[in-house]
Design an enzyme around this catalytic site. Structure first.
Site, mmCIF file in Angstrom:
data_model
loop_
_atom_site.group_PDB
_atom_site.id
_atom_site.type_symbol
_atom_site.label_atom_id
_atom_site.label_comp_id
_atom_site.label_asym_id
_atom_site.label_seq_id
_atom_site.Cartn_x
_atom_site.Cartn_y
_atom_site.Cartn_z
ATOM 1 N N ARG A 93 0.757 -1.230 0.001
ATOM 2 C CA ARG A 93 0.086 0.107 0.052
ATOM 3 C C ARG A 93 0.857 1.272 0.030
ATOM 4 N N LEU A 246 -0.258 15.554 1.276
ATOM 5 C CA LEU A 246 -0.369 14.574 2.674
ATOM 6 C C LEU A 246 -1.566 14.295 2.906
ATOM 7 N N ARG A 250 -2.943 10.720 3.658
ATOM 8 C CA ARG A 250 -3.484 10.272 4.911
ATOM 9 C C ARG A 250 -4.860 9.965 5.004
ATOM 10 N N GLU A 370 3.623 10.257 7.671
ATOM 11 C CA GLU A 370 2.302 10.636 7.250
ATOM 12 C C GLU A 370 1.630 11.716 8.430
ATOM 13 N N PHE A 390 2.194 23.182 19.040
ATOM 14 C CA PHE A 390 3.074 22.606 18.520
ATOM 15 C C PHE A 390 4.612 22.841 19.025
HETATM 16 P P1 TGC Z 1 1.394 25.958 9.608
HETATM 17 O O1 TGC Z 1 1.908 27.287 9.758
HETATM 18 O O2 TGC Z 1 0.258 25.263 10.352
HETATM 19 O O3 TGC Z 1 1.047 25.865 8.031
HETATM 20 C C1 TGC Z 1 1.813 26.283 7.031
HETATM 21 C C2 TGC Z 1 1.189 26.374 5.706
HETATM 22 O O4 TGC Z 1 0.680 25.018 5.207
HETATM 23 C C3 TGC Z 1 -0.937 25.384 5.319
HETATM 24 N N1 TGC Z 1 -1.414 23.860 5.730
HETATM 25 C C4 TGC Z 1 -1.892 23.165 5.021
HETATM 26 N N2 TGC Z 1 -2.380 23.125 3.601
HETATM 27 C C5 TGC Z 1 -2.825 21.928 3.251
HETATM 28 N N3 TGC Z 1 -3.213 20.943 3.958
HETATM 29 C C6 TGC Z 1 -2.979 20.975 5.553
HETATM 30 N N4 TGC Z 1 -3.086 19.820 5.926
HETATM 31 C C7 TGC Z 1 -2.258 22.020 5.952
HETATM 32 N N5 TGC Z 1 -1.795 22.338 7.231
HETATM 33 C C8 TGC Z 1 -1.018 23.538 7.299
HETATM 34 C C9 TGC Z 1 -1.036 26.459 6.275
HETATM 35 O O5 TGC Z 1 -2.479 27.046 5.784
HETATM 36 C C10 TGC Z 1 -0.011 27.397 5.784
HETATM 37 O O6 TGC Z 1 -0.397 27.857 4.426
HETATM 38 P P2 TGC Z 1 0.066 29.654 4.196
HETATM 39 O O7 TGC Z 1 -0.403 29.733 2.830
HETATM 40 O O8 TGC Z 1 -0.545 30.230 5.440
HETATM 41 O O9 TGC Z 1 1.649 29.559 4.521
HETATM 42 O O10 TGC Z 1 2.657 24.994 9.612
HETATM 43 P P3 TGC Z 1 3.374 24.405 10.774
HETATM 44 O O11 TGC Z 1 4.947 24.483 10.493
HETATM 45 O O12 TGC Z 1 3.008 24.785 12.025
HETATM 46 O O13 TGC Z 1 3.157 22.728 10.709
HETATM 47 C C11 TGC Z 1 1.879 22.213 10.658
HETATM 48 C C12 TGC Z 1 2.026 20.580 11.158
HETATM 49 C C13 TGC Z 1 3.066 20.193 12.133
HETATM 50 C C14 TGC Z 1 0.789 20.224 11.186
HETATM 51 C C15 TGC Z 1 2.644 19.979 9.842
HETATM 52 O O14 TGC Z 1 4.067 20.641 9.513
HETATM 53 C C16 TGC Z 1 2.786 18.386 9.744
HETATM 54 O O15 TGC Z 1 1.641 18.052 9.132
HETATM 55 N N6 TGC Z 1 3.958 17.816 10.276
HETATM 56 C C17 TGC Z 1 3.889 16.564 9.976
HETATM 57 C C18 TGC Z 1 4.829 16.085 8.832
HETATM 58 C C19 TGC Z 1 4.711 14.845 7.933
HETATM 59 O O16 TGC Z 1 3.326 14.577 7.919
HETATM 60 N N7 TGC Z 1 5.413 14.361 7.126
HETATM 61 C C20 TGC Z 1 5.089 13.226 6.435
HETATM 62 C C21 TGC Z 1 6.348 13.008 5.433
HETATM 63 S S1 TGC Z 1 5.665 12.065 3.915
HETATM 64 C C22 TGC Z 1 5.681 10.600 4.509
HETATM 65 O O17 TGC Z 1 5.486 10.450 5.803
HETATM 66 C C23 TGC Z 1 5.321 9.595 3.611
HETATM 67 S S2 TGC Z 1 5.039 7.981 4.092
HETATM 68 C C24 TGC Z 1 4.632 7.184 2.716
HETATM 69 C C25 TGC Z 1 4.219 6.040 2.657
HETATM 70 O O18 TGC Z 1 5.193 5.017 2.564
HETATM 71 O O19 TGC Z 1 2.972 5.634 2.786
HETATM 72 P P1 FAD Z 2 10.515 13.330 15.237
HETATM 73 O O1 FAD Z 2 9.544 14.411 14.228
HETATM 74 O O2 FAD Z 2 11.587 13.629 15.881
HETATM 75 O O3 FAD Z 2 9.383 12.827 16.405
HETATM 76 C C1 FAD Z 2 9.870 12.230 17.591
HETATM 77 C C2 FAD Z 2 8.756 11.973 18.386
HETATM 78 O O4 FAD Z 2 8.567 13.308 19.087
HETATM 79 C C3 FAD Z 2 7.526 11.401 17.708
HETATM 80 O O5 FAD Z 2 6.854 10.713 18.660
HETATM 81 C C4 FAD Z 2 6.813 12.693 17.493
HETATM 82 O O6 FAD Z 2 5.073 12.286 17.563
HETATM 83 C C5 FAD Z 2 6.939 13.530 18.684
HETATM 84 N N1 FAD Z 2 6.930 15.036 18.628
HETATM 85 C C6 FAD Z 2 7.539 15.746 17.693
HETATM 86 N N2 FAD Z 2 7.184 17.079 17.714
HETATM 87 C C7 FAD Z 2 6.213 17.141 18.888
HETATM 88 C C8 FAD Z 2 5.181 18.081 19.481
HETATM 89 N N3 FAD Z 2 5.348 19.298 18.903
HETATM 90 N N4 FAD Z 2 4.568 17.694 20.684
HETATM 91 C C9 FAD Z 2 4.443 16.278 20.971
HETATM 92 N N5 FAD Z 2 5.172 15.481 20.415
HETATM 93 C C10 FAD Z 2 5.960 15.692 19.273
HETATM 94 N N6 FAD Z 2 8.940 10.852 4.822
HETATM 95 C C11 FAD Z 2 8.832 11.403 3.432
HETATM 96 O O7 FAD Z 2 9.187 12.411 3.367
HETATM 97 N N7 FAD Z 2 8.604 10.752 2.724
HETATM 98 C C12 FAD Z 2 8.524 9.406 2.896
HETATM 99 O O8 FAD Z 2 8.332 8.434 1.654
HETATM 100 C C13 FAD Z 2 8.481 8.727 3.859
HETATM 101 N N8 FAD Z 2 8.527 7.335 4.086
HETATM 102 C C14 FAD Z 2 8.725 6.784 5.333
HETATM 103 C C15 FAD Z 2 8.872 5.332 5.510
HETATM 104 C C16 FAD Z 2 8.707 4.799 6.900
HETATM 105 C C17 FAD Z 2 9.026 3.374 6.904
HETATM 106 C C18 FAD Z 2 9.059 5.738 7.836
HETATM 107 C C19 FAD Z 2 9.100 5.227 9.284
HETATM 108 C C20 FAD Z 2 9.052 7.211 7.812
HETATM 109 C C21 FAD Z 2 8.736 7.673 6.473
HETATM 110 N N9 FAD Z 2 8.926 9.234 6.351
HETATM 111 C C22 FAD Z 2 8.965 9.640 5.138
HETATM 112 C C23 FAD Z 2 9.216 9.927 7.502
HETATM 113 C C24 FAD Z 2 7.990 10.032 8.368
HETATM 114 O O9 FAD Z 2 7.234 10.938 7.804
HETATM 115 C C25 FAD Z 2 8.529 10.899 9.598
HETATM 116 O O10 FAD Z 2 9.297 9.622 10.233
HETATM 117 C C26 FAD Z 2 7.351 11.531 10.451
HETATM 118 O O11 FAD Z 2 6.975 12.447 9.912
HETATM 119 C C27 FAD Z 2 8.166 11.800 11.833
HETATM 120 O O12 FAD Z 2 9.284 12.366 11.998
HETATM 121 P P2 FAD Z 2 10.782 11.777 12.652
HETATM 122 O O13 FAD Z 2 10.655 10.581 12.504
HETATM 123 O O14 FAD Z 2 11.890 12.894 12.403
HETATM 124 O O15 FAD Z 2 10.224 12.113 14.319
#
Ligand code: TGC
Ligand code: FAD
Length: 392
Positions: A93, A246, A250, A370, A390
């Site tokens: 997936r 995302l 998600r 995610e 945050f």
């Molecule tokens: P913040 O100041 O809240 O927002 C910055 C700008 O972004 C906009 N925005 C969004 N837009 C669309 N969708 C959303 N869900 C949005 N959330 C925020 C917001 O309106 C703003 O826009 P603008 O125009 O005003 O600049 O941002 P922040 O820096 O405080 O961060 C918010 C937070 C923590 C929620 C965000 O950074 C976050 O979601 N962090 C988690 C990162 C994450 O999910 N990483 C995933 C990496 S990819 C991955 O994991 C792939 S795994 C794939 C797989 O194998 O399936």
């Molecule tokens: P951190 O951000 O260092 O967080 C560590 C811990 O602290 C977590 O428990 C977190 O919830 C907690 N934490 C952080 N901030 C706060 C807060 N403000 N308050 C309370 N708790 C907090 N990323 C991509 O870009 N592309 C990909 O394709 C991708 N694939 C992935 C595949 C796998 C198998 C894995 C494991 C990860 C992948 N990721 C990818 C990365 C993934 O999105 C990150 O691991 C995730 O966003 C968390 O970041 P981190 O690992 O740096 O944890």
């Protein structure tokens, strides 16, 4: 789902004929082509790449997108497809989520016409593979802090930095890389299509994973990589670019993880009816029945939630908070179900001969990627209270 007991609430009746047909086609593919080999791939830490074109033929990649060879299906149909893939393994997936929601979607939504023509048809067929680089070694939950930089130089940008934990990284033909650029004085996050073979771009497989072993995960590094300006996604600026991708991924995960939960539930039910202790099947003990009842209850709730979310997406009414609630709930309950199911198998539960421990280990990643469980808690907390918990 298919078996009557798993579909206690007749969710089946809420699906269109097309949605059921799409689901059943993918389910048959998973049963026939994937389940017999997933155990070996998990052991060997490999992904069955030979199946990618078949997934393309099934219309899995970029399934909700219109045009450019994509299937143009509903979000419900797409969710059902992902649910079946994750019934196989979260790694299967993940491949589809990254290809479709995280790579094809940004090109489709924010790319130039030339970029769409060049990449999307081949990606829909599975002939070209994408990866999505947002996370960095020091910036995961807080991607706004990223240090990867792109500096304009003539007709190119020069890219420096690294990305960590990137699904499909080592097999990708293109990477959607998010980097900060000096955008006429103000710094801004932009997306770049970085192509395999560009000098200075290296993808290295991460070793030692206990989770998602039937999936590739890489570290990407960029050392003075010259990326043509024509490879920048022209239509989006700022963190909302990657975060909007995302949202899609998600929501798909919220649907998909119920597939892993169903696999664990169905496996635990069958095993408990076979396995005897104290002269009777363990399914006959009240404590086992409570475990099975809890699992089924959470599957029904999770599937209804995912279905409602996908219908809202089809109506164009979905919000990030709704997505966070569904991702947060469904991954947590799927992980709990996998852990309990593993216990039902006793010692056999720790063997990769049976699926729960594989799903359990995989779901630890899904809990983290995610947006971690905690990040989604804080997104909801902000929506509920209006206060941002945050950072500072
Ligand atoms: P913040 O100041 O809240 O927002 C910055 C700008 O972004 C906009 N925005 C969004 N837009 C669309 N969708 C959303 N869900 C949005 N959330 C925020 C917001 O309106 C703003 O826009 P603008 O125009 O005003 O600049 O941002 P922040 O820096 O405080 O961060 C918010 C937070 C923590 C929620 C965000 O950074 C976050 O979601 N962090 C988690 C990162 C994450 O999910 N990483 C995933 C990496 S990819 C991955 O994991 C792939 S795994 C794939 C797989 O194998 O399936
Ligand atoms: P951190 O951000 O260092 O967080 C560590 C811990 O602290 C977590 O428990 C977190 O919830 C907690 N934490 C952080 N901030 C706060 C807060 N403000 N308050 C309370 N708790 C907090 N990323 C991509 O870009 N592309 C990909 O394709 C991708 N694939 C992935 C595949 C796998 C198998 C894995 C494991 C990860 C992948 N990721 C990818 C990365 C993934 O999105 C990150 O691991 C995730 O966003 C968390 O970041 P981190 O690992 O740096 O944890």
């Amino acid at each position: 789902m298919r078996a009557a007991i798993t579909d206690l609430y007749r969710i089946e009746d809420l699906l269109s004929a097309e949605e059921r047909a799409v689901r059943d086609t993918v389910a048959a593919f998973v049963d026939r082509a994937y389940l017999p080999i997933v155990g070996r791939h998990f052991r060997d830490h490999t992904f069955p790449s030979h199946l990618i074109p078949q997934l393309g033929e099934l219309g899995v990649f970029g399934a909700t997108l219109k045009g450019y060879g994509c299937a143009g299906l509903s979000n419900v149909a797409y969710g059902l497809m992902l649910q079946e893939l994750e019934r196989g393994d979260s790694g299967l997936r993940s491949f589809a989520s990254v290809q479709g929601s995280l790579c094809m979607f940004p090109i489709w939504a924010y790319g130039s016409e030339a970029q769409k023509q060049r990449w999307l048809p081949g990606m829909a067929k599975g002939e070209l593979i994408g990866c999505f680089g947002l996370t960095e070694p020091d910036y995961g939950s807080d991607p706004g802090g990223m240090v990867t930089r792109a500096r304009r130089d003539g007709d190119d940008y020069v890219l420096n930095g690294s990305k960590m934990w990137i699904t499909n990284g080592t097999i990708a033909d293109l990477a959607i890389v998010w980097a900060k650029v000096d955008d006429g004085g103000a710094e801004s996050i932009r997306g770049f299509i970085v192509e395999k073979g560009m000098p200075g771009y290296v993808a290295k497989e991460i070793e030692g994973k206990f989770s998602l072993r039937a999936s590739y995960t890489a570290e990407l590094s960029f050392s003075d990589v010259r990326v043509p300006a024509a490879n920048m996604l022209p239509e989006v600026k700022g963190l909302k670019g990657p975060l909007s991708c995302l949202n899609k991924a998600r929501a798909g995960i919220a649907f998909a993880v119920m597939g892993a939960a169903v696999a664990c539930f169905e496996g635990a039910r069958a095993y408990s009816l076979e396995r005897k202790t104290f002269n009777k099947p363990i399914a006959g003990f009240q404590l086992t029945q409570e475990k099975l009842a809890d699992m089924l209850q959470e599957i029904v709730k999770g599937q209804l939630l995912a279905l409602r979310l996908a219908r809202l997406a089809d109506e164009g009414r979905v919000t990030p908070e709704q997505v966070s609630l569904a991702k947060r709930n469904n991954v947590k309950v799927a992980l709990d179900i996998a852990r309990v199911a593993r216990g039902v198998y006793g010692a056999n539960g720790i063997s990769d001969e049976y699926p729960p421990v594989r799903h359990m280990l995989n779901l630890e990643s899904v809990y983290t990627y995610e947006g971690t469980h905690e990040v989604h808690t804080l997104i909801l907390g902000k929506a509920i209270t209006g206060l941002n918990a945050f950072g500072n």
